[in-house]
Each structure stands twice: as C-alpha cells, then as structure tokens.
Write a protein that holds these residues in place. Structure first.
Motif, PDB file in Angstrom:
ATOM      1  N   GLU A  26       1.116  -1.028  -0.235  1.00  0.00           N
ATOM      2  CA  GLU A  26       0.221  -0.093  -0.266  1.00  0.00           C
ATOM      3  C   GLU A  26       1.017   1.068   0.126  1.00  0.00           C
ATOM      4  OE1 GLU A  26      -3.258   2.753  -0.348  1.00  0.00           O
ATOM      5  OE2 GLU A  26      -2.937   0.205  -0.371  1.00  0.00           O
ATOM      6  N   ALA A  27       1.957   1.330   0.873  1.00  0.00           N
ATOM      7  CA  ALA A  27       2.936   2.281   0.449  1.00  0.00           C
ATOM      8  C   ALA A  27       3.368   2.629  -0.625  1.00  0.00           C
ATOM      9  CB  ALA A  27       3.865   2.002   1.327  1.00  0.00           C
ATOM     10  N   GLN A  28       3.965   1.588  -1.201  1.00  0.00           N
ATOM     11  CA  GLN A  28       4.578   1.797  -2.518  1.00  0.00           C
ATOM     12  C   GLN A  28       3.629   1.902  -3.237  1.00  0.00           C
ATOM     13  OE1 GLN A  28       6.809  -2.389  -2.383  1.00  0.00           O
ATOM     14  NE2 GLN A  28       7.319  -1.171  -4.374  1.00  0.00           N
ATOM     15  N   ALA A  29       2.055   1.928  -3.426  1.00  0.00           N
ATOM     16  CA  ALA A  29       1.489   2.642  -4.571  1.00  0.00           C
ATOM     17  C   ALA A  29       1.058   4.304  -3.988  1.00  0.00           C
ATOM     18  CB  ALA A  29      -0.494   1.287  -4.145  1.00  0.00           C
ATOM     19  N   ARG A  30       1.174   4.045  -3.394  1.00  0.00           N
ATOM     20  CA  ARG A  30       0.812   5.512  -2.595  1.00  0.00           C
ATOM     21  C   ARG A  30       2.489   6.351  -2.890  1.00  0.00           C
ATOM     22  NH1 ARG A  30      -2.872   7.487   1.504  1.00  0.00           N
ATOM     23  NH2 ARG A  30      -3.676   6.197   2.239  1.00  0.00           N
ATOM     24  N   LEU A  31       3.390   6.389  -3.267  1.00  0.00           N
ATOM     25  CA  LEU A  31       3.908   6.691  -2.963  1.00  0.00           C
ATOM     26  C   LEU A  31       4.281   6.462  -5.077  1.00  0.00           C
ATOM     27  CD1 LEU A  31       6.847   8.776  -1.961  1.00  0.00           C
ATOM     28  CD2 LEU A  31       7.828   5.965  -1.398  1.00  0.00           C
ATOM     29  N   ALA A  32       3.464   5.305  -5.418  1.00  0.00           N
ATOM     30  CA  ALA A  32       4.154   5.399  -7.380  1.00  0.00           C
ATOM     31  C   ALA A  32       3.147   6.888  -7.416  1.00  0.00           C
ATOM     32  CB  ALA A  32       3.740   4.314  -7.458  1.00  0.00           C
ATOM     33  N   ARG A  33       1.772   6.932  -6.945  1.00  0.00           N
ATOM     34  CA  ARG A  33       0.802   7.859  -7.404  1.00  0.00           C
ATOM     35  C   ARG A  33       1.599   9.273  -7.463  1.00  0.00           C
ATOM     36  NH1 ARG A  33      -3.033   4.662  -4.116  1.00  0.00           N
ATOM     37  NH2 ARG A  33      -2.379   6.236  -2.922  1.00  0.00           N
ATOM     38  N   GLN A  34       2.996   9.272  -6.079  1.00  0.00           N
ATOM     39  CA  GLN A  34       3.519  10.892  -6.604  1.00  0.00           C
ATOM     40  C   GLN A  34       5.259  10.710  -7.300  1.00  0.00           C
ATOM     41  OE1 GLN A  34       2.339  13.173  -5.106  1.00  0.00           O
ATOM     42  NE2 GLN A  34       0.843  11.452  -4.175  1.00  0.00           N
ATOM     43  N   SER A  35       5.054   9.665  -8.188  1.00  0.00           N
ATOM     44  CA  SER A  35       6.227   8.997  -8.781  1.00  0.00           C
ATOM     45  C   SER A  35       7.159  11.310  -9.085  1.00  0.00           C
ATOM     46  CB  SER A  35       6.117   8.589 -10.040  1.00  0.00           C
ATOM     47  OG  SER A  35       7.411   8.387 -11.218  1.00  0.00           O
ATOM     48  N   VAL A  62       9.598  15.522  -5.139  1.00  0.00           N
ATOM     49  CA  VAL A  62      10.396  15.569  -4.371  1.00  0.00           C
ATOM     50  C   VAL A  62      10.547  16.468  -2.914  1.00  0.00           C
ATOM     51  CG1 VAL A  62      13.232  16.967  -4.185  1.00  0.00           C
ATOM     52  CG2 VAL A  62      11.903  15.363  -6.838  1.00  0.00           C
ATOM     53  N   VAL A  63      10.607  15.261  -2.273  1.00  0.00           N
ATOM     54  CA  VAL A  63      11.039  16.066  -0.208  1.00  0.00           C
ATOM     55  C   VAL A  63      12.531  16.491  -0.286  1.00  0.00           C
ATOM     56  CG1 VAL A  63      10.600  14.036   0.113  1.00  0.00           C
ATOM     57  CG2 VAL A  63      10.198  15.372   1.783  1.00  0.00           C
ATOM     58  N   LYS A  64      12.647  17.552  -0.062  1.00  0.00           N
ATOM     59  CA  LYS A  64      13.674  17.979   0.924  1.00  0.00           C
ATOM     60  C   LYS A  64      13.628  17.849   2.902  1.00  0.00           C
ATOM     61  CE  LYS A  64      17.295  21.333   1.403  1.00  0.00           C
ATOM     62  NZ  LYS A  64      17.655  22.402   0.650  1.00  0.00           N
ATOM     63  N   LEU A  65      14.236  17.125   3.053  1.00  0.00           N
ATOM     64  CA  LEU A  65      14.602  17.041   4.411  1.00  0.00           C
ATOM     65  C   LEU A  65      15.827  17.914   5.171  1.00  0.00           C
ATOM     66  CD1 LEU A  65      14.257  13.287   4.231  1.00  0.00           C
ATOM     67  CD2 LEU A  65      12.143  14.752   4.710  1.00  0.00           C
ATOM     68  N   GLN A  66      15.106  18.498   5.880  1.00  0.00           N
ATOM     69  CA  GLN A  66      16.290  19.688   6.622  1.00  0.00           C
ATOM     70  C   GLN A  66      15.970  19.726   7.804  1.00  0.00           C
ATOM     71  OE1 GLN A  66      17.787  22.222   3.863  1.00  0.00           O
ATOM     72  NE2 GLN A  66      19.034  22.636   5.967  1.00  0.00           N
ATOM     73  N   TRP A  67      17.650  19.228   8.581  1.00  0.00           N
ATOM     74  CA  TRP A  67      17.794  19.978   9.729  1.00  0.00           C
ATOM     75  C   TRP A  67      18.981  20.500  10.244  1.00  0.00           C
ATOM     76  CZ3 TRP A  67      19.288  15.135  14.462  1.00  0.00           C
ATOM     77  CH2 TRP A  67      19.248  15.744  15.261  1.00  0.00           C
ATOM     78  N   GLY A  68      19.038  21.932  10.442  1.00  0.00           N
ATOM     79  CA  GLY A  68      19.894  22.615  10.841  1.00  0.00           C
ATOM     80  C   GLY A  68      20.973  22.656  10.032  1.00  0.00           C
ATOM     81  N   ALA A  69      21.510  22.125   9.882  1.00  0.00           N
ATOM     82  CA  ALA A  69      22.596  21.820   8.663  1.00  0.00           C
ATOM     83  C   ALA A  69      22.897  21.109   7.502  1.00  0.00           C
ATOM     84  CB  ALA A  69      24.610  22.081   8.555  1.00  0.00           C
ATOM     85  N   PHE A  70      21.867  19.766   7.813  1.00  0.00           N
ATOM     86  CA  PHE A  70      21.926  17.934   7.433  1.00  0.00           C
ATOM     87  C   PHE A  70      20.834  18.385   6.600  1.00  0.00           C
ATOM     88  CE2 PHE A  70      19.299  14.762   6.821  1.00  0.00           C
ATOM     89  CZ  PHE A  70      20.418  13.590   6.533  1.00  0.00           C
ATOM     90  N   SER A  71      21.109  18.478   5.176  1.00  0.00           N
ATOM     91  CA  SER A  71      19.503  18.431   3.561  1.00  0.00           C
ATOM     92  C   SER A  71      19.734  17.124   3.049  1.00  0.00           C
ATOM     93  CB  SER A  71      19.630  19.507   3.844  1.00  0.00           C
ATOM     94  OG  SER A  71      20.704  19.421   2.361  1.00  0.00           O
ATOM     95  N   MET A  72      18.663  16.368   3.001  1.00  0.00           N
ATOM     96  CA  MET A  72      18.721  15.143   1.880  1.00  0.00           C
ATOM     97  C   MET A  72      17.436  15.534   1.247  1.00  0.00           C
ATOM     98  SD  MET A  72      18.739  11.446   2.907  1.00  0.00           S
ATOM     99  CE  MET A  72      19.026  10.173   2.000  1.00  0.00           C
ATOM    100  N   GLN A  73      17.289  15.265  -0.530  1.00  0.00           N
ATOM    101  CA  GLN A  73      16.732  15.368  -1.205  1.00  0.00           C
ATOM    102  C   GLN A  73      16.290  14.291  -2.028  1.00  0.00           C
ATOM    103  OE1 GLN A  73      16.041  19.835  -2.715  1.00  0.00           O
ATOM    104  NE2 GLN A  73      16.472  18.522  -4.185  1.00  0.00           N
ATOM    105  N   LEU A  74      14.693  13.521  -1.369  1.00  0.00           N
ATOM    106  CA  LEU A  74      13.967  12.265  -1.967  1.00  0.00           C
ATOM    107  C   LEU A  74      13.532  12.238  -3.002  1.00  0.00           C
ATOM    108  CD1 LEU A  74      14.212  10.295   1.325  1.00  0.00           C
ATOM    109  CD2 LEU A  74      15.820  10.045   0.368  1.00  0.00           C
ATOM    110  N   ALA A  75      13.024  11.954  -4.240  1.00  0.00           N
ATOM    111  CA  ALA A  75      12.659  11.478  -5.781  1.00  0.00           C
ATOM    112  C   ALA A  75      11.504  10.228  -4.862  1.00  0.00           C
ATOM    113  CB  ALA A  75      12.786  11.687  -6.285  1.00  0.00           C
ATOM    114  N   ALA A  76      10.275  10.573  -5.026  1.00  0.00           N
ATOM    115  CA  ALA A  76       9.624   9.463  -5.648  1.00  0.00           C
ATOM    116  C   ALA A  76       9.538   8.678  -6.971  1.00  0.00           C
ATOM    117  CB  ALA A  76       8.073   9.471  -5.742  1.00  0.00           C
ATOM    118  N   THR A  77       9.793   7.105  -6.950  1.00  0.00           N
ATOM    119  CA  THR A  77       9.954   6.677  -7.791  1.00  0.00           C
ATOM    120  C   THR A  77       8.648   5.942  -8.358  1.00  0.00           C
ATOM    121  OG1 THR A  77      10.992   4.016  -7.500  1.00  0.00           O
ATOM    122  CG2 THR A  77      12.214   5.998  -7.016  1.00  0.00           C
TER     123      THR A  77
END
Length: 177
Positions: free
Chosen positions: A48-57, A60-75
C-alpha cells in the motif's frame, strides 16, 4: 526556587560541540545512500505504501535539519531515490535544533516538531507513510537466525525500549508537561 537542571549544562555543551563539527562529504554521501537503501527495504514490505508513493512519482521532498539536508524523489516503482539538487515540491524542516530535544521527543513517543512548506497533497501522502509504515525488525532478524530466537531478542528489545521511556519520563525536563 527554580534551580536549573544539571542536564542543561550538558545540553548546552553538546549543542556547542555539534555546531562546530562537520562530517566529511564522502561520509554524508555514504550515510544518505545507506538511508535510501533502508527506506526502500522497508517500503518493499508494504504494498500500500508503494502504491501511494508511485502515485507521487517524480515528486521531490527535501528534508532539512540544521546543516543536514537530503532530497528524495518518489520513483514509478513506489520507492525513493536521492534527488539531485533541484526545486523540491515539499520542504520538511525539523524545528528542534538540538539533537537532545529530538531524542527527548522520540523517547516520549512523539514526533519532533516539523515545519511543512509546499504541496499539500504530497505532504498528506508523506504523513500517511510516516504514520503507517514501520520496519519489522523481528521479521528481518528471523530470516537470519530463525523465528524463536528473533522473537526472544525482539521481546528483549521492546523491554529495553519501555525501560528507557520510563527512565526518560522521570528525568528533569523530559516528563510530560
């Protein structure tokens, strides 16, 4: 008379120490790569999680915490991959700057404060994932050592986690307000 907590000195010291430290780029890159592998491992156990994330293919979400940041894209497969530096559809910023504050929230079973900016629908899907997808460590451990030993170790882990929560609730400044 309201005396300061003895932990406040420790908290301030760790915050100052953490502000001056910066991990090497190769280490940050490798840790982010490992985090994506772990996230995908967990997602692959939840159709179910994969199906929901696939709809958002492609989103891009950017996660930010202080100096740490990371960008993830749904496939298209409903997994995630590291995204190149680009415009993010959703920005999630952890409000608590101190790692100890985040640890306090986690030990109490709460999420750390997060500021959300961007696409509301994508934010709702990410929130659903955070609320509903959990790593089944016991199942993964059972593949390595068998069901009975994995269950015994998992029970021990849950007991330790419960003891830590109880201890945290008794420490000054960490109990429920």
């Amino acid at each position: 008379m309201n005396a300061p907590s003895p932990f406040s000195v420790l908290t301030e010291g760790l915050a100052k120490l953490g502000a001056g430290l910066k991990a090497p780029d190769w280490l940050v890159d490798e840790l982010q790569h490992r985090l994506v592998l772990f996230l995908n491992h967990v997602l692959m156990q939840e159709p179910e999680a994969q199906a929901r994330l696939a709809r958002q293919s492609g989103r891009v979400v950017k996660l930010q915490w202080g100096a740490f940041s990371m960008q993830l894209a749904a496939t298209p497969a409903g997994l995630c991959e590291r995204a190149p530096v680009a415009e993010a559809d959703l920005l999630l910023t952890v409000v608590d700057r101190s790692p100890l504050d985040v640890l306090k929230d986690t030990l109490r079973g709460e999420r750390p404060g997060v500021r959300i900016e961007g696409d509301v629908q994508f934010a709702a899907e990410v929130s659903w994932l955070v609320d509903n997808v959990r790593w089944d460590a016991e199942e993964d451990l059972a593949r390595l050592i068998g069901d009975a030993p994995a269950h015994t170790l998992a029970e021990g882990g849950r007991a330790v986690a419960q003891a830590l929560r109880q201890l945290a609730s008794r420490l000054p400044g960490m109990g429920q307000a």
